[in-house]
Every structure is written in structure tokens, then in C-alpha cells.
Scaffold this motif. Structure first.
Motif, PDB file in Angstrom:
ATOM      1  N   ASP A 113       0.825  -1.206   0.000  1.00  0.00           N
ATOM      2  CA  ASP A 113       0.000   0.000   0.000  1.00  0.00           C
ATOM      3  C   ASP A 113       0.862   1.261   0.000  1.00  0.00           C
ATOM      4  O   ASP A 113       0.609   2.196  -0.761  1.00  0.00           O
ATOM      5  N   TRP A 114       1.880   1.290   0.833  1.00  0.00           N
ATOM      6  CA  TRP A 114       2.747   2.468   0.908  1.00  0.00           C
ATOM      7  C   TRP A 114       3.480   2.697  -0.417  1.00  0.00           C
ATOM      8  O   TRP A 114       3.648   3.841  -0.857  1.00  0.00           O
ATOM      9  N   GLU A 115       3.914   1.614  -1.048  1.00  0.00           N
ATOM     10  CA  GLU A 115       4.606   1.752  -2.336  1.00  0.00           C
ATOM     11  C   GLU A 115       3.644   2.227  -3.417  1.00  0.00           C
ATOM     12  O   GLU A 115       3.999   3.067  -4.261  1.00  0.00           O
ATOM     13  N   ALA A 116       2.411   1.696  -3.414  1.00  0.00           N
ATOM     14  CA  ALA A 116       1.403   2.115  -4.403  1.00  0.00           C
ATOM     15  C   ALA A 116       1.073   3.594  -4.238  1.00  0.00           C
ATOM     16  O   ALA A 116       0.966   4.340  -5.222  1.00  0.00           O
ATOM     17  N   LYS A 117       0.941   4.014  -2.982  1.00  0.00           N
ATOM     18  CA  LYS A 117       0.645   5.426  -2.724  1.00  0.00           C
ATOM     19  C   LYS A 117       1.806   6.310  -3.178  1.00  0.00           C
ATOM     20  O   LYS A 117       1.595   7.379  -3.759  1.00  0.00           O
ATOM     21  N   LYS A 118       3.023   5.878  -2.895  1.00  0.00           N
ATOM     22  CA  LYS A 118       4.213   6.635  -3.296  1.00  0.00           C
ATOM     23  C   LYS A 118       4.236   6.836  -4.809  1.00  0.00           C
ATOM     24  O   LYS A 118       4.508   7.942  -5.299  1.00  0.00           O
ATOM     25  N   ARG A 119       3.945   5.781  -5.557  1.00  0.00           N
ATOM     26  CA  ARG A 119       3.962   5.861  -7.018  1.00  0.00           C
ATOM     27  C   ARG A 119       2.755   6.623  -7.552  1.00  0.00           C
ATOM     28  O   ARG A 119       2.880   7.362  -8.535  1.00  0.00           O
ATOM     29  N   GLY A 120       1.609   6.424  -6.946  1.00  0.00           N
ATOM     30  CA  GLY A 120       0.411   7.172  -7.320  1.00  0.00           C
ATOM     31  C   GLY A 120      -0.296   6.677  -8.553  1.00  0.00           C
ATOM     32  O   GLY A 120      -1.515   6.697  -8.637  1.00  0.00           O
ATOM     33  N   THR A 121       0.477   6.213  -9.513  1.00  0.00           N
ATOM     34  CA  THR A 121      -0.088   5.791 -10.794  1.00  0.00           C
ATOM     35  C   THR A 121       0.922   4.931 -11.543  1.00  0.00           C
ATOM     36  O   THR A 121       2.129   5.028 -11.310  1.00  0.00           O
ATOM     37  N   SER A 122       0.427   4.091 -12.427  1.00  0.00           N
ATOM     38  CA  SER A 122       1.320   3.413 -13.373  1.00  0.00           C
ATOM     39  C   SER A 122       1.716   4.419 -14.442  1.00  0.00           C
ATOM     40  O   SER A 122       0.950   5.336 -14.763  1.00  0.00           O
ATOM     41  N   VAL A 123       2.911   4.249 -14.993  1.00  0.00           N
ATOM     42  CA  VAL A 123       3.405   5.188 -16.001  1.00  0.00           C
ATOM     43  C   VAL A 123       3.637   4.408 -17.295  1.00  0.00           C
ATOM     44  O   VAL A 123       4.374   3.415 -17.302  1.00  0.00           O
ATOM     45  N   TYR A 124       3.015   4.886 -18.367  1.00  0.00           N
ATOM     46  CA  TYR A 124       3.083   4.190 -19.658  1.00  0.00           C
ATOM     47  C   TYR A 124       4.002   4.954 -20.600  1.00  0.00           C
ATOM     48  O   TYR A 124       3.583   5.897 -21.272  1.00  0.00           O
ATOM     49  N   LEU A 125       5.262   4.544 -20.614  1.00  0.00           N
ATOM     50  CA  LEU A 125       6.252   5.179 -21.477  1.00  0.00           C
ATOM     51  C   LEU A 125       6.324   4.457 -22.815  1.00  0.00           C
ATOM     52  O   LEU A 125       5.766   3.370 -22.983  1.00  0.00           O
ATOM     53  N   VAL A 126       7.041   5.051 -23.737  1.00  0.00           N
ATOM     54  CA  VAL A 126       7.035   4.561 -25.105  1.00  0.00           C
ATOM     55  C   VAL A 126       7.594   3.140 -25.239  1.00  0.00           C
ATOM     56  O   VAL A 126       7.182   2.383 -26.118  1.00  0.00           O
ATOM     57  N   ASP A 127       8.494   2.736 -24.337  1.00  0.00           N
ATOM     58  CA  ASP A 127       9.102   1.416 -24.468  1.00  0.00           C
ATOM     59  C   ASP A 127       8.896   0.522 -23.252  1.00  0.00           C
ATOM     60  O   ASP A 127       9.429  -0.579 -23.186  1.00  0.00           O
ATOM     61  N   ARG A 128       8.134   1.000 -22.261  1.00  0.00           N
ATOM     62  CA  ARG A 128       7.981   0.215 -21.032  1.00  0.00           C
ATOM     63  C   ARG A 128       6.802   0.751 -20.225  1.00  0.00           C
ATOM     64  O   ARG A 128       6.341   1.882 -20.428  1.00  0.00           O
ATOM     65  N   VAL A 129       6.348  -0.086 -19.305  1.00  0.00           N
ATOM     66  CA  VAL A 129       5.342   0.329 -18.332  1.00  0.00           C
ATOM     67  C   VAL A 129       5.987   0.251 -16.952  1.00  0.00           C
ATOM     68  O   VAL A 129       6.622  -0.748 -16.609  1.00  0.00           O
ATOM     69  N   ILE A 130       5.845   1.301 -16.187  1.00  0.00           N
ATOM     70  CA  ILE A 130       6.291   1.280 -14.790  1.00  0.00           C
ATOM     71  C   ILE A 130       5.030   1.124 -13.956  1.00  0.00           C
ATOM     72  O   ILE A 130       4.289   2.088 -13.755  1.00  0.00           O
ATOM     73  N   PRO A 131       4.747  -0.094 -13.485  1.00  0.00           N
ATOM     74  CA  PRO A 131       3.457  -0.347 -12.833  1.00  0.00           C
ATOM     75  C   PRO A 131       3.391   0.210 -11.406  1.00  0.00           C
ATOM     76  O   PRO A 131       4.414   0.363 -10.739  1.00  0.00           O
ATOM     77  N   MET A 132       2.170   0.483 -10.977  1.00  0.00           N
ATOM     78  CA  MET A 132       1.976   0.938  -9.597  1.00  0.00           C
ATOM     79  C   MET A 132       2.117  -0.227  -8.625  1.00  0.00           C
ATOM     80  O   MET A 132       2.572  -0.051  -7.498  1.00  0.00           O
ATOM     81  N   LEU A 133       1.743  -1.412  -9.087  1.00  0.00           N
ATOM     82  CA  LEU A 133       1.816  -2.623  -8.269  1.00  0.00           C
ATOM     83  C   LEU A 133       2.745  -3.628  -8.936  1.00  0.00           C
ATOM     84  O   LEU A 133       2.879  -3.638 -10.165  1.00  0.00           O
TER      85      LEU A 133
END
Length: 710
Positions: A300-320
Motif C-alpha cells: 500500500d505504501w509503495e502504491a501510494k508513493k507511485r500514485g499511478t502506473s506510467v506508460y512510457l514509449v518502451d515500457r510500463v512502470i506499474p503501480m503494483l
């Protein structure tokens, strides 16, 4: 008295007032000291009034003149690549302009104190930085350049004006061309460069993925999960247990599908639809992520820190972690899954006449793609229809309901900005090989319409229950910005109603409809968008201006957005009767900070996505220098014309590269006009361009008219 005499007398008077033995005096006393005769008294009054107007002196209630006290402000210093900068002051609409000579030792991002410079004649208030209160920027991402006994990091961020000096013993083995992170150890001075030490080598600029990873680090996007978080994810079971299903509404026999892009792996929403007479029964089923992400856990703390998944042109940085987002929390076809379902009854007019939000257990029948559903509904593809024949009737009903919902939204004034997004195709080495517009179709519209309705329905229900909640709000535009837009579009023969009061979204919708397919469509659409405020998260339900919705939230994506995850917790506690006074007080305390943090992480993600897209577009055009394309003039400025190509790439024709004439920008007609030959370039005009240059590092693309080049 001419201007030179006036300035000379102003200086004499200021010198007198600055003298250590000077005390505040009335005009009679000043006249005696300065030996001003009665005939010259009006001149003295003129000088005093000039200095008062410039803010250099002030007058007391007793009529005594004295040097004005210096006014100071505190804010964040933001530099410009050309050397000057601005101070952003909280609560102040206009920024304070700081010229290069008044920057002092301030560094980009510093919290500074500045003295306001009185008597500034420009449009902006000017200031002089007098003190650096604190440094915000602690690290810099850039390219390392090696010398014999030391090195430099050239920052990627062009707003950081100084290179960072790196002593040889602090280089950590970096060589020429390495993208690095440098920790700043000294911010330097007017005579000394900032100094730092390299803490991480990201990779060489020629290595695949280093370019995007540099943006990830520059935006401070957390992309590696801590071991504790990964261990917690590993302990989650792969299948739904019988215990977890207890007490839930069992919808496993209800036909439902997911509809997503081909590459999607985190499937967090499924839809079902049945029609009984004139009543639609629409189900929007959202993965119950909160069952696996407990409040205040490491996940939960990590998900809150990230806030959102990030969809970049060559990768996804997931929230979870992917074990959750692509596994037990993903609504994979044929697998029992826990969900939070919004079940809506909709009449023949498209109005929700009844709804239920319930904890459910579901089993998706089919994983569909936007492409497949488009082939069925738009292309009438016989093979695709045969392949999914048992779902075709449901898809046809979905299209019918979607069109009805969209029509209703349009009728109430919902604004639809139709800016094409780019689909950037990369090869295995991360190089862009194709860029084309991502087109919306019937399938994407179905999902968008159903998710919007579910979000509105949930927001409305919890607003009226007066329970602490998170809403997605979009405030009414500032009247000043709408007034400026109204004045601008008047040049093109358009008007806006309600400008003096509070403009209704329907007026902007009508404007966009009127400019559709006109030469000025692109410019007016962009200016309309810029005149509106940015959507954000809030604990207050103030409505969504762009959607013309009184109640709106984000309920449909708890895998990739923290606000959705947070409100799922509130909904479940409410459904289980556990939302007592203590829990209500708890949410009232934490939700404002969650809203603010989630809004910030969303903006950070948007910036990273935009920056990587711009970089890849510039890299793509580096491979096409000298080639010609048909484009459309999308905007005209004093420094040149921006031309947009059909594949969404935009480049600049700098006025210096219009060398068949001497061109100037006509602000009234928004045209670029040739002084000698009278040639005119207009908004929306088709133009053939040749690619002059492209710079991946600076994300710039330069065009020149093909006719001039040739």
C-alpha cells in the motif's frame, strides 16, 4: 523639463534621501535644502510624483517623503535556457521576472528570497534574488564529458544553466558518453561552477533504453520495487480462495468480456450487458485490488508513493508488482476473480434509474481486443463475427447503448477534444521505426462511455451519502482566461456567451463544433484547452467542467491509479457496515493528502510520457532529414510556424528559414506575412515541408518549406 533633466533631478533627489543624515521631509523642507525657487516648485512636484509612481519613494500620512521600503517575496526559482528566470510565488498569479544579472548564485529549483525592483516598465514585475533559502534540486541527470584530470556533467534539463564539475576521484569510472546521475555537493557561485559526484551510471547514450531510463531518473519515477514489497506480493496466492468468495454476489454465470489493447496485461475492468424490454442492465466489474493490498502494508505504501502506473514509449512502470497487476488482480478470461461491481439499470432515454455497488465474484468469458470488436461492429468482418458469434449480439447492444450515452453527454455540454495521440513503434533496440496516429473506434468508445457512466454513478451515490471520498474534479475556467479566449476568437468571427459571468461547458462545445474542419480549428481547439484548468483529485465534489458532470470520481482502475484503490476501501467498509465514526475521522484526516499527492504523481507521469514521446519523434525524424512531407500549419508565432504532419509529428519552420522574403507576424490576423513579395502563410494551410534538422537530446524538429529549399 526634458526627459534627461527629469532623470538627472530624480537621481539628485534619491541621492539626498539615501544620505545617512537624511530624515523624512515635507516638500517645503526639500525645496529649501535643494534651493528650489517658487517658480521651480512644480518641477520638484513632478519629480516627486514620478518617483512615487515608480515606487522608489513613499509619502507618509503627514505628507513626509522618504525612501520606499524594499518589498520582498519568497518563491521557487525557475530558469530559462536563454539565461534569465522567473520566481513562482504561491498565491500570486504572475511570476517575478529575474534578469540574468539579478540571478546571483541561485540554482534552478531553489527556494529564494527576492527584492522587487520598483519602477519596472515591462509587463512583468521584476525582482533581484538576494538570498537562497534552500536547494530543491539535489541530483542532476546528464551526459558525462571526460577531461584528463576531471570531468563535467552536461544536464539533460536545459533549464539547468551550468554544467556540473566532477573531480576525477568522484567520477565512479564514467567515460565520455555515459548518461549519469550526479549528486550536487556544491552549488557554486558567480566565479565557480557547481560541483558534484557521480552516484549512478545509467548507461551509454548508444545503449538501448538508456534514453528513456534517463527521463525516468530525471522525473524521479520509482521503477524498482523494494524487496519487502516484492516479498509481500510473492505471498499472495495465485487463485481466489473459497473463503474470499464468501458473502459476495456470485456473477460467474453472467456473460461478460474484457475489451483492451492487444498488448494489455493488467486487465482491471470487465463489462456485461443485457436488455429486458426497454431497460438496459449494464455491469461494470472492477478488479478488487484492495483484497490483496491491505491498508498501511508495504504494498500500500509503495502504491501510494507511485500514485499511478506510467506508460512510457518502451515500457510500463506499474503501480503494483506484476505478480499482482498481471496475475490475481487481472481479470483474465476463464479465471475466478474478485471484483467490485457497479450494476446499473438504464432506461430508454439513457438515464440511470437504479444502481447497486456490490462485492462480487466473476469469471470473464472472453478476452477481447479493441481491434477484434472494431472488426465485428465496423468492418463486418465475417471471420471475426464467426469466431465470436456468441458475443456478437451483446457487442451490438453495447454499441447501441454507447451511442445513447454519448448523445446524452453531448446534449448536456460535455467537451470532446479530438487531438490524435501518437502510436510509436520501436524495434528491438528501442529505435522508432514508425509513428502513426492512434485512432479511436467503436470499441474504444464503448469502454470509455461505460467507464464514465460507472464513475459518475459511484460519485453521485457517495456524495449523497455524505461519506468522506475522493472525487475527480475539473474546475470552471478563470473568467479572465475565457475573456481572453473570447477576444482572440472574435478575430475569426466567432463568439462566446456568458463570458462576463460563469461560462457553461456547452458554450465551449458549441465553439469547437463551429470551428470543426476550419483552417483555425487546431489553434482554437488548443487555446480552448489551455484556457481550462487542470483536472485533479479532491475531497470536495465540485463537479467536472469538461464532462459537464455534477459528480465524478475515478473508480475503474485500481490496478494503475491509487485514488481508485483508496475509494474501493471506503466503499467496501461502507458495504460491510464498518464505516463508524472512528473510520470516518480516519478518512477525513488522510484523504486531503492522498488527493494532493495523487494529483502531483499524475502530473509527473504525464510529463514523463510527453517527454519520451517528443524524444522518440525527434529521433525518428533524424532518420528522415532531407525528406519531404505534406503538413498543416498548426500555429503561428513571432519566431516561426509550427507544422503538424499526418503522423502527429510537429516541427518548427523558424522565421529565419523563410529566406525568400522578410517575414513578420501579423498579430491581428495570426498570419506570417512577407514584407516585399506579400506572400502569406495562414493557420490550417497545407504546406509541403522538408526536414531540415532534428535533435533528439533537445527534442526539437526543424522544417523548411520545400518550395524555398528547392
Amino acid at each position: 523639463m526634458d526627459s534627461k533633466q527629469l532623470e538627472k533631478r530624480k537621481k539628485v533627489l534619491l541621492d539626498l534621501m539615501n544620505d545617512k543624515i537624511y530624515v523624512p521631509m515635507k516638500i517645503k523642507e526639500l525645496a529649501i535644502i535643494l534651493q528650489v525657487s517658487k517658480e521651480e516648485r512644480p518641477d520638484l512636484e513632478l519629480v516627486l510624483n514620478e518617483l512615487l509612481a515608480e515606487g522608489k519613494i513613499e509619502i507618509s500620512k503627514r505628507g513626509k517623503y522618504k525612501i520606499a521600503k524594499e518589498k520582498t517575496v519568497t518563491g521557487t526559482f525557475v530558469t530559462h535556457p536563454k539565461g534569465f528566470g522567473f520566481i513562482e510565488v504561491e498565491g500570486r498569479d504572475d511570476d517575478i521576472y529575474v534578469s540574468e544579472e539579478n540571478i546571483g548564485n541561485a540554482f534552478y529549483g531553489d527556494v529564494v528570497q527576492a527584492t522587487l525592483i520598483s519602477g519596472t516598465t515591462g509587463k512583468r514585475q521584476e525582482g533581484r534574488i538576494t538570498q537562497v533559502i534552500s536547494h530543491t534540486v539535489k541530483e542532476v541527470v546528464g551526459i558525462y564529458e571526460q577531461s584528463k584530470h576531471f570531468g563535467f556533467v552536461i544536464p539533460d534539463n536545459q533549464k539547468i544553466l551550468q554544467d556540473i564539475f566532477i573531480p576525477q576521484e568522484c567520477a565512479k569510472g564514467a567515460v565520455n558518453g555515459h548518461k549519469v546521475i550526479a549528486e550536487i555537493t556544491s552549488y557554486g557561485s558567480s566565479k565557480k561552477k557547481p560541483e558534484g559526484r557521480i552516484t549512478k551510471i545509467i548507461g551509454h547514450i548508444s545503449d538501448p533504453g538508456t534514453d528513456v531510463l534517463s527521463i525516468v531518473y530525471a522525473k524521479d519515477l520509482p521503477f524498482e520495487f523494494p524487496e519487502k514489497v516484492l516479498n509481500q506480493a510473492e505471498r499472495v496466492k495465485d487463485e481466489v480462495s473459497e473463503a474470499d468468495m464468501q458473502g459476495r454476489l456470485d456473477l460467474r454465470k453472467v456473460p461478460m468480456v474484457t475489451i483492451d489493447g492487444e498488448d494489455a496485461k493488467d486487465l482491471d475492468d470487465a463489462v456485461s450487458l443485457e436488455k429486458d424490454g426497454n431497460i438496459w442492465h449494464l455491469g461494470v466489474h472492477i478488479a478488487d485490488v484492495t483484497n490483496y493490498v491491505q491498508e498501511n502494508s508495504a504494498l500500500d505504501w509503495e502504491a501510494k508513493k507511485r500514485g499511478t502506473s506510467v506508460y512510457l514509449v518502451d515500457r510500463v512502470i506499474p503501480m503494483l508488482p506484476r505478480r499482482l497487476s498481471n496475475g490475481i488482480c487481472s481479470l483474465n478470461a476463464g479465471c475466478d476473480r474478485l471484483a467490485l461491481s457497479c450494476l446499473m439499470d438504464i432506461d430508454e432515454k439513457g438515464k440511470v434509474i437504479g444502481s447497486q455497488i456490490a462485492e462480487t465474484v466473476i469469471c470473464v468469458d472472453q478476452r477481447m481486443t479493441y481491434t477484434s470488436v472494431k472488426k465485428i461492429l465496423e468492418d463486418q468482418d465475417a471471420e471475426e463475427i464467426e469466431k465470436y458469434q456468441e458475443f456478437v449480439p451483446m457487442f451490438e447492444k453495447m454499441r447501441e447503448l454507447s451511442e445513447l450515452l454519448r448523445k446524452n453527454r453531448h446534449a448536456r455540454g460535455s467537451i470532446d477534444f479530438d487531438f490524435p495521440e501518437a502510436k510509436i513503434i520501436l524495434d528491438k533496440k528501442g529505435k522508432p521505426v514508425d509513428i502513426r496516429p492512434y485512432e479511436a473506434n467503436t470499441a474504444t468508445k464503448i469502454i470509455e462511455d461505460f467507464m464514465l457512466l460507472a464513475n459518475e454513478t459511484v460519485a453521485s451515490e457517495y456524495f449523497w451519502q455524505e461519506i468522506p471520498f475522493l472525487y475527480r474534479v475539473h474546475d470552471t475556467p478563470d473568467p479572465e482566461k475565457i475573456q481572453a479566449l473570447a477576444e482572440f476568437i472574435r478575430n475569426f468571427g466567432y463568439g462566446l456567451k456568458g463570458v462576463q459571468d460563469e461560462v457553461h461547458p456547452k458554450e465551449l462545445q458549441k465553439l469547437l463544433s463551429r470551428v470543426a474542419d476550419s483552417p483555425e480549428e487546431a489553434l482554437i481547439s488548443r487555446l480552448t484547452l489551455r484556457s481550462m484548468k487542470q483536472a485533479r483529485y479532491s475531497t470536495e465534489c465540485s463537479g467536472h467542467f469538461g464532462l459537464a458532470a455534477k459528480y465524478y470520481t475515478h473508480f475503474t482502475s485500481p490496478i494503475r491509479r491509487y485514488p481508485d484503490l483508496q475509494i474501493h476501501r471506503i466503499i467496501k467498509e461502507n458495504l460491510r457496515g464498518r464505516l463508524n465514526a472512528e473510520r470516518i475521522a480516519h478518512y477525513q484526516e488522510i484523504l486531503p493528502e492522498v488527493a494532493e499527492h495523487s494529483s502531483k504523481t499524475e502530473r509527473r507521469a504525464d510529463e514523463a510520457e510527453r517527454d519520451t514521446d517528443k524524444m522518440k519523434k525527434a529521433e525518428y525524424m533524424q532518420q528522415h532529414i532531407g525528406e519531404e512531407y505534406e503538413g498543416v500549419i498548426s500555429s503561428i508565432t513571432p519566431w516561426g510556424m509550427y507544422v503538424e504532419l499526418p503522423n502527429t509529428i510537429e516541427g518548427l519552420i523558424h522565421v529565419a528559414n523563410l529566406y525568400d522574403d522578410r517575414y513578420y507576424y501579423n498579430e491581428n490576423t495570426h498570419e506570417m506575412v512577407g514584407s516585399d513579395l506579400g506572400k502569406v502563410y495562414k493557420l490550417g494551410q497545407s504546406i509541403r515541408v522538408r526536414v531540415l534538422d532534428a535533435d533528439k537530446e533537445n527534442t526539437t524538429i526543424d522544417f523548411v518549406p520545400a518550395a524555398i529549399w528547392g
